[in-house]
Scaffold this motif. Sequence first.
Motif, PDB file in Angstrom:
ATOM      1  N   ASP A  46     -14.151  15.483  -0.704  1.00  0.00           N
ATOM      2  CA  ASP A  46     -15.558  14.853  -1.470  1.00  0.00           C
ATOM      3  C   ASP A  46     -15.230  15.074  -2.819  1.00  0.00           C
ATOM      4  N   TYR A  47     -13.631  14.996  -3.469  1.00  0.00           N
ATOM      5  CA  TYR A  47     -13.466  15.178  -4.720  1.00  0.00           C
ATOM      6  C   TYR A  47     -13.028  13.593  -5.602  1.00  0.00           C
ATOM      7  N   GLU A  48     -13.792  13.145  -6.400  1.00  0.00           N
ATOM      8  CA  GLU A  48     -13.517  11.880  -6.876  1.00  0.00           C
ATOM      9  C   GLU A  48     -14.204  10.811  -5.902  1.00  0.00           C
ATOM     10  N   ASP A  49     -13.525   9.617  -6.132  1.00  0.00           N
ATOM     11  CA  ASP A  49     -13.133   8.900  -5.100  1.00  0.00           C
ATOM     12  C   ASP A  49     -11.823   8.692  -4.328  1.00  0.00           C
ATOM     13  N   THR A  50     -11.608   9.730  -3.706  1.00  0.00           N
ATOM     14  CA  THR A  50      -9.824  10.078  -2.996  1.00  0.00           C
ATOM     15  C   THR A  50     -10.317   9.490  -1.657  1.00  0.00           C
ATOM     16  N   PHE A  51     -11.594   9.902  -1.037  1.00  0.00           N
ATOM     17  CA  PHE A  51     -11.589   9.144   0.179  1.00  0.00           C
ATOM     18  C   PHE A  51     -11.578   7.605   0.284  1.00  0.00           C
ATOM     19  N   GLU A  52     -12.678   7.323  -0.977  1.00  0.00           N
ATOM     20  CA  GLU A  52     -12.265   5.815  -1.105  1.00  0.00           C
ATOM     21  C   GLU A  52     -10.657   5.245  -0.998  1.00  0.00           C
ATOM     22  N   ARG A  53      -9.803   6.043  -2.374  1.00  0.00           N
ATOM     23  CA  ARG A  53      -8.948   5.279  -2.388  1.00  0.00           C
ATOM     24  C   ARG A  53      -7.737   5.531  -1.308  1.00  0.00           C
ATOM     25  N   PHE A  54      -7.660   6.314  -1.058  1.00  0.00           N
ATOM     26  CA  PHE A  54      -6.873   6.506   0.818  1.00  0.00           C
ATOM     27  C   PHE A  54      -7.653   5.493   2.355  1.00  0.00           C
ATOM     28  N   ALA A  55      -8.883   5.491   2.180  1.00  0.00           N
ATOM     29  CA  ALA A  55      -8.970   4.104   2.768  1.00  0.00           C
ATOM     30  C   ALA A  55      -8.637   3.074   2.634  1.00  0.00           C
ATOM     31  N   THR A  56      -8.653   2.523   1.374  1.00  0.00           N
ATOM     32  CA  THR A  56      -8.226   1.144   1.065  1.00  0.00           C
ATOM     33  C   THR A  56      -7.085   1.274   0.681  1.00  0.00           C
ATOM     34  N   LEU A  57      -5.829   2.304   1.467  1.00  0.00           N
ATOM     35  CA  LEU A  57      -4.883   2.386   1.392  1.00  0.00           C
ATOM     36  C   LEU A  57      -4.184   1.782   1.973  1.00  0.00           C
ATOM     37  N   LEU A  58      -4.696   2.467   3.170  1.00  0.00           N
ATOM     38  CA  LEU A  58      -4.259   2.119   5.035  1.00  0.00           C
ATOM     39  C   LEU A  58      -4.502   1.342   5.366  1.00  0.00           C
ATOM     40  N   SER A  59      -6.174   0.759   4.606  1.00  0.00           N
ATOM     41  CA  SER A  59      -6.639  -0.777   4.797  1.00  0.00           C
ATOM     42  C   SER A  59      -5.618  -2.064   4.681  1.00  0.00           C
ATOM     43  N   ASN A  60      -5.365  -1.651   3.129  1.00  0.00           N
ATOM     44  CA  ASN A  60      -4.152  -2.312   2.464  1.00  0.00           C
ATOM     45  C   ASN A  60      -2.579  -2.959   4.034  1.00  0.00           C
ATOM     46  N   GLU A  61      -2.363  -1.501   4.047  1.00  0.00           N
ATOM     47  CA  GLU A  61      -1.108  -1.017   4.915  1.00  0.00           C
ATOM     48  C   GLU A  61      -1.435  -1.158   6.802  1.00  0.00           C
ATOM     49  N   ALA A  62      -2.330  -1.444   6.615  1.00  0.00           N
ATOM     50  CA  ALA A  62      -2.804  -2.166   7.603  1.00  0.00           C
ATOM     51  C   ALA A  62      -2.891  -4.171   8.032  1.00  0.00           C
ATOM     52  N   VAL A  63      -3.137  -4.882   6.411  1.00  0.00           N
ATOM     53  CA  VAL A  63      -3.115  -5.414   7.126  1.00  0.00           C
ATOM     54  C   VAL A  63      -2.033  -6.408   6.355  1.00  0.00           C
ATOM     55  N   VAL A  64      -0.604  -5.117   5.852  1.00  0.00           N
ATOM     56  CA  VAL A  64       0.808  -5.874   5.285  1.00  0.00           C
ATOM     57  C   VAL A  64       0.990  -5.965   6.936  1.00  0.00           C
ATOM     58  N   GLU A  65       0.556  -4.526   7.798  1.00  0.00           N
ATOM     59  CA  GLU A  65       1.921  -4.839   9.097  1.00  0.00           C
ATOM     60  C   GLU A  65       1.215  -5.708  10.145  1.00  0.00           C
ATOM     61  N   ASP A  66       0.042  -6.446   9.792  1.00  0.00           N
ATOM     62  CA  ASP A  66      -1.318  -7.024  10.877  1.00  0.00           C
ATOM     63  C   ASP A  66       0.295  -8.496  10.500  1.00  0.00           C
ATOM     64  N   SER A  67       0.577  -8.651   8.829  1.00  0.00           N
ATOM     65  CA  SER A  67       0.633  -9.713   8.437  1.00  0.00           C
ATOM     66  C   SER A  67       2.269 -10.162   9.405  1.00  0.00           C
ATOM     67  N   ASP A  68       3.211  -9.157   8.903  1.00  0.00           N
ATOM     68  CA  ASP A  68       4.800  -8.390   9.464  1.00  0.00           C
ATOM     69  C   ASP A  68       4.625  -9.357  11.111  1.00  0.00           C
ATOM     70  N   SER A  69       4.156  -8.450  11.534  1.00  0.00           N
ATOM     71  CA  SER A  69       4.112  -8.481  13.167  1.00  0.00           C
ATOM     72  C   SER A  69       3.840  -9.961  13.802  1.00  0.00           C
ATOM     73  N   LYS A  70       3.020 -10.840  12.661  1.00  0.00           N
ATOM     74  CA  LYS A  70       2.673 -12.163  12.971  1.00  0.00           C
ATOM     75  C   LYS A  70       3.991 -12.884  12.923  1.00  0.00           C
ATOM     76  N   ASP A  71       4.306 -12.541  11.045  1.00  0.00           N
ATOM     77  CA  ASP A  71       5.646 -13.109  11.185  1.00  0.00           C
ATOM     78  C   ASP A  71       7.274 -13.537  12.213  1.00  0.00           C
ATOM     79  N   SER A  72       7.330 -11.812  12.206  1.00  0.00           N
ATOM     80  CA  SER A  72       8.317 -11.990  13.050  1.00  0.00           C
ATOM     81  C   SER A  72       8.164 -12.184  15.106  1.00  0.00           C
TER      82      SER A  72
END
Length: 263
Positions: free
Chosen positions: A237-263
């Motif tokens: 619960d330090y500052e907005d760390t949890f939200e930032r990390f969740a957003t980062l993981l979500s963005n990574e998931a989107v990129v991985e999904d896009s890469d898998s479709k391209d391949s």
Amino acid sequence: ARNARGEELYLEGLEEINLGNSTRARTAFLHAANRLTDPALAEARLAAMSQNLAEESLRQAKAFLKDDQIGPAWVAVQDAIYLGEDFAEAITISEDIDAFLISDAFLDSANIALLGNRFQLANEFIEAAAEQRVQEHAERLVDFRERQSNLHQQSLYVRARAFEADSQLMRASLLYQDLLEKTAGFGYQDASKRADVIAEALLSAEMYYEQAMLAEENGDLASYKDNLAAVLRITIDYEDTFERFATLLSNEAVVEDSDSKDS
């Protein structure tokens, strides 16, 4: 005819006096005074009977109060005020009873609030009761204040331990600080040590968080992610760390999904 009826009522009043029926006698004199052409005598009798009944009602009110029968005492003193003329003593007793009842109601409300762990509300009710300045409630007020304080402190400690166990160190720290301000550590000897350990941990979390912010500014996503994860390993619960990390993981998931479709 009215005068004749008034005389009959006056005689009825005298008869009721002889029979010991004060209330009926007063009623008869009241009606007689309203009908007699010359009501002076009936009015004098009415005033005397009213005052006698008022004094008797006041004596009853005092007797009821002595036996802690507040309800009957209140009724009796209201009769005394109604029957008596400028009955200052009865008015004073009535005001005291009103204050007692109001204070008692506030204390009942405080008790309900404490049972529901609503400590601030309970404190407001306790102080409202204290404002009535009811001497009979002095000891209860002391007990309620002590109870409110103890229960509030226990609640702070339990909640702080729960947040600490759940790795919510920011919230735990605030609760421990509040507890220590209220108790100076008395009765909660480990609270100070726990607060110190948490403070050190939060300093480390602050350092990792600042490094994460710097990495984000420099576009170093790997370092940004690592430092956010380091913060979360310390506290979630330090500052907005949890939200930032969740957003980062979500963005990574989107990129991985896009890469898998391209391949």
